[in-house]
Design an enzyme around this catalytic site. Structure first.
Site, PDB file in Angstrom:
ATOM      1  N   ARG A  40       0.831  -1.197   0.000  1.00 21.78           N
ATOM      2  CA  ARG A  40       0.000   0.000   0.000  1.00 21.78           C
ATOM      3  C   ARG A  40       0.867   1.248   0.000  1.00 21.78           C
ATOM      4  NH1 ARG A  40      -0.775   2.639   5.311  1.00 21.78           N
ATOM      5  NH2 ARG A  40      -0.353   0.944   6.691  1.00 21.78           N
TER       6      ARG A  40
ATOM      7  N   ARG B 282      -0.001   9.868  -0.715  1.00 25.89           N
ATOM      8  CA  ARG B 282       0.636  11.140  -0.505  1.00 25.89           C
ATOM      9  C   ARG B 282       2.133  11.193  -0.762  1.00 25.89           C
ATOM     10  NH1 ARG B 282      -2.189  11.075   5.100  1.00 25.89           N
ATOM     11  NH2 ARG B 282      -1.252   9.046   4.806  1.00 25.89           N
TER      12      ARG B 282
ATOM     13  N   ARG C  44      -6.360  13.508  -5.680  1.00 28.59           N
ATOM     14  CA  ARG C  44      -7.153  13.217  -4.486  1.00 28.59           C
ATOM     15  C   ARG C  44      -7.585  14.482  -3.733  1.00 28.59           C
ATOM     16  NH1 ARG C  44      -6.856   9.633  -0.746  1.00 28.59           N
ATOM     17  NH2 ARG C  44      -8.311  11.134   0.115  1.00 28.59           N
TER      18      ARG C  44
ATOM     19  N   ASP D 152      -8.984  -0.150  -0.921  1.00 26.27           N
ATOM     20  CA  ASP D 152      -8.601  -0.293   0.476  1.00 26.27           C
ATOM     21  C   ASP D 152      -9.274  -1.537   1.022  1.00 26.27           C
ATOM     22  OD1 ASP D 152      -7.165   1.343   2.750  1.00 26.27           O
ATOM     23  OD2 ASP D 152      -8.907   0.381   3.628  1.00 26.27           O
TER      24      ASP D 152
ATOM     25  N   TYR E 295     -10.541  -3.897  12.870  1.00 25.46           N
ATOM     26  CA  TYR E 295     -11.104  -2.564  12.584  1.00 25.46           C
ATOM     27  C   TYR E 295     -12.578  -2.508  12.982  1.00 25.46           C
ATOM     28  CZ  TYR E 295      -6.912  -0.936  10.205  1.00 25.46           C
ATOM     29  OH  TYR E 295      -5.633  -0.542   9.923  1.00 25.46           O
TER      30      TYR E 295
HETATM   31  O1  CP3 Z   1      -0.715   1.702  -4.017  1.00 22.76           O
HETATM   32  C1  CP3 Z   1      -1.854   1.713  -3.588  1.00 22.76           C
HETATM   33  O2  CP3 Z   1      -2.638   2.633  -3.755  1.00 22.76           O
HETATM   34  C2  CP3 Z   1      -2.233   0.489  -2.819  1.00 22.76           C
HETATM   35  C3  CP3 Z   1      -3.611   0.424  -2.396  1.00 22.76           C
HETATM   36  C4  CP3 Z   1      -3.874   0.157  -0.933  1.00 22.76           C
HETATM   37  C5  CP3 Z   1      -4.451   1.091  -0.038  1.00 22.76           C
HETATM   38  N1  CP3 Z   1      -4.759   0.454   1.119  1.00 22.76           N
HETATM   39  C6  CP3 Z   1      -4.736   2.500  -0.345  1.00 22.76           C
HETATM   40  C7  CP3 Z   1      -4.722   3.478   0.766  1.00 22.76           C
HETATM   41  C8  CP3 Z   1      -3.740  -1.055  -0.249  1.00 22.76           C
HETATM   42  C9  CP3 Z   1      -3.115  -2.355  -0.732  1.00 22.76           C
HETATM   43  C10 CP3 Z   1      -4.315  -0.848   1.057  1.00 22.76           C
HETATM   44  C11 CP3 Z   1      -4.464  -1.907   2.030  1.00 22.76           C
HETATM   45  C12 CP3 Z   1      -4.658  -1.552   3.450  1.00 22.76           C
HETATM   46  N2  CP3 Z   1      -5.437  -0.568   3.995  1.00 22.76           N
HETATM   47  C13 CP3 Z   1      -4.125  -2.308   4.503  1.00 22.76           C
HETATM   48  C14 CP3 Z   1      -3.315  -3.568   4.317  1.00 22.76           C
HETATM   49  C15 CP3 Z   1      -1.936  -3.281   3.870  1.00 22.76           C
HETATM   50  C16 CP3 Z   1      -1.076  -2.701   4.929  1.00 22.76           C
HETATM   51  O3  CP3 Z   1      -0.641  -1.569   4.712  1.00 22.76           O
HETATM   52  O4  CP3 Z   1      -0.814  -3.368   5.920  1.00 22.76           O
HETATM   53  C17 CP3 Z   1      -4.541  -1.720   5.703  1.00 22.76           C
HETATM   54  C18 CP3 Z   1      -4.163  -2.164   7.090  1.00 22.76           C
HETATM   55  C19 CP3 Z   1      -5.376  -0.624   5.373  1.00 22.76           C
HETATM   56  C20 CP3 Z   1      -6.105   0.300   6.291  1.00 22.76           C
HETATM   57  C21 CP3 Z   1      -5.651   1.684   6.060  1.00 22.76           C
HETATM   58  N3  CP3 Z   1      -6.118   2.486   5.029  1.00 22.76           N
HETATM   59  C22 CP3 Z   1      -4.644   2.413   6.743  1.00 22.76           C
HETATM   60  C23 CP3 Z   1      -3.894   1.910   7.941  1.00 22.76           C
HETATM   61  C24 CP3 Z   1      -4.506   3.656   6.096  1.00 22.76           C
HETATM   62  C25 CP3 Z   1      -3.517   4.766   6.390  1.00 22.76           C
HETATM   63  C26 CP3 Z   1      -4.120   5.902   7.132  1.00 22.76           C
HETATM   64  C27 CP3 Z   1      -3.190   7.101   7.081  1.00 22.76           C
HETATM   65  O5  CP3 Z   1      -3.581   8.099   6.437  1.00 22.76           O
HETATM   66  O6  CP3 Z   1      -2.117   7.045   7.665  1.00 22.76           O
HETATM   67  C28 CP3 Z   1      -5.427   3.677   5.037  1.00 22.76           C
HETATM   68  C29 CP3 Z   1      -5.626   4.771   4.079  1.00 22.76           C
HETATM   69  C30 CP3 Z   1      -5.105   4.501   2.717  1.00 22.76           C
HETATM   70  N4  CP3 Z   1      -5.276   3.351   2.009  1.00 22.76           N
HETATM   71  C31 CP3 Z   1      -4.454   5.440   1.893  1.00 22.76           C
HETATM   72  C32 CP3 Z   1      -4.228   4.808   0.663  1.00 22.76           C
HETATM   73  C33 CP3 Z   1      -3.624   5.395  -0.590  1.00 22.76           C
HETATM   74  C34 CP3 Z   1      -4.128   6.875   2.271  1.00 22.76           C
HETATM   75  C35 CP3 Z   1      -5.314   7.700   1.988  1.00 22.76           C
HETATM   76  C36 CP3 Z   1      -4.952   9.156   1.889  1.00 22.76           C
HETATM   77  O7  CP3 Z   1      -4.334   9.521   0.867  1.00 22.76           O
HETATM   78  O8  CP3 Z   1      -5.355   9.894   2.782  1.00 22.76           O
END
Ligand code: CP3
Length: 319
Positions: free
Chosen positions: A2, A6, A15, A51, A126
């Site tokens: 992931r 940003r 975004r 996500d 979650y």
């Molecule tokens: O390259 C990609 O865009 C990959 C896509 C992807 C996202 N989430 C996009 C995302 C993937 C594979 C995930 C999986 C995901 N989401 C997991 C499993 C993988 C891992 O990292 O362990 C988990 C635990 C989540 C839950 C989640 N969603 C978290 C912990 C967060 C981060 C929160 C933060 O802002 O710190 C997200 C948000 C998220 N998912 C973002 C993205 C691009 C950030 C969103 C933003 O731009 O604000």
């Protein structure tokens, strides 16, 4: 892995006015964001932009992704009533996935698209905690205190995850990854009893689909053997265990994915290069190796370092 957003200016630009979960439900946004790192870095595969909570939202669970926090659930699940709200996922709930994956596979040509879904423990955490959790205490309280309810919760989440992966495969994804990111919070025995049967069921159900299956968690040094027992073709490894050691812990025939520490990308380039070469050298001990970071790209990572890293990995793996 992931991107957790940003790190790319072009990502921040598209975004800027679109909330995360809206972006995940709009094929035009999904295609654009999935393609951004492919265009910039010429990486060997694309990871579908979504996500792990997207299928939960699609069956009507009231949740959001808060920037800098992660998934937040309006009414956390704490017992049988909450579990009943987890209905099955139907392909019609996620038509945007079918559309976006279809467009992407066309645009990507021979380059593989990796689909993914959340693993049952991580999704449960979650839903039960209501958001990100350090200790997963409410989750474990249910797991230890109400084993039958836990089992029912795992079954429902596993069915949702399986269907979400099937939709992506049917639409053209060429590999799938199960992110059970937080299973490292469990002891090996608890993982074996409470989660492994469900992960195994998911991989077993996918075995006829002929796409490679990847299984990943964080902090899983003690669980690598069990993660591979669950039946995936590839096990993802974070940066805590060198790949030559990890190779000894997984079942014969299992490939590895990983495992450069994402924080190493903040070190001087010479250090990054040396560590990346070490990952590649140790990965040669495994049955197969997909170079990757040990976890997601950190938001303040310098994109130029990722460009240099990709270039180095291509050069080194051509030898
Ligand atoms: O390259 C990609 O865009 C990959 C896509 C992807 C996202 N989430 C996009 C995302 C993937 C594979 C995930 C999986 C995901 N989401 C997991 C499993 C993988 C891992 O990292 O362990 C988990 C635990 C989540 C839950 C989640 N969603 C978290 C912990 C967060 C981060 C929160 C933060 O802002 O710190 C997200 C948000 C998220 N998912 C973002 C993205 C691009 C950030 C969103 C933003 O731009 O604000």
């Amino acid at each position: 892995m992931r991107q957790a957003g940003r790190s790319l200016p072009e990502y921040r630009r598209v975004r800027a006015d679109v909330p995360m979960l809206e972006a995940c439900a709009r094929p035009d946004m999904i295609v654009e964001i999935t393609m951004q790192p492919v265009r910039r870095y010429d990486i060997d595969a694309a990871i579908y932009f979504s996500d792990i909570v997207v299928p939960l939202k699609a069956i009507g669970i009231d949740l959001d992704i808060k920037a800098g926090v992660g998934p937040v659930v309006a009414e956390p699940i704490r017992g049988a009533d909450g579990i009943k709200r987890l209905r099955e996922l139907e392909p019609d709930d996620v038509l945007f996935v079918t559309e976006a994956v279809g467009e992407l596979t066309e645009e990507l040509g021979d380059r593989p698209l990796i689909g993914f879904a959340g693993g049952p423990f991580t999704l449960a955490s979650y839903l039960i905690e209501g958001g990100p959790s350090k200790n997963h205490e409410r989750t474990k309280a249910l797991m230890y205190g109400e084993p039958d309810l836990w089992d029912e919760l795992m079954r429902r989440l596993s069915a949702i995850t399986l269907e979400f992966l099937r939709v992506q495969i049917a639409a053209g994804a060429s590999a799938v990854q199960l992110f059970d990111s937080w299973v490292g919070a469990l002891s090996a025995e608890d993982y074996r009893t409470c989660v492994l049967p469900h992960a195994s069921w998911i991989f077993e159900q996918l075995s006829g689909s002929e796409v490679p299956r990847i299984h990943f968690g964080v902090g899983t040094g003690e669980l690598l053997g069990l993660l591979s027992e669950a039946g995936a073709d590839v096990v993802g490894v974070d940066w805590r265990v060198p790949l030559d050691k990890a190779a000894q812990r997984v079942q014969p025939g299992t490939a590895l994915q990983g495992n450069l520490d994402p924080a190493v990308l903040f070190a001087p380039w010479e250090v990054i290069a040396e560590r990346a070469r070490d990952v590649i050298a140790r990965g040669r001990a495994a049955e197969g190796h997909i170079f990757n970071l040990g976890h997601g790209v950190l938001p303040t990572t310098d994109p130029d370092m990722l460009a240099r890293l990709t270039h180095l990995v291509h050069e080194e793996s051509a030898r």
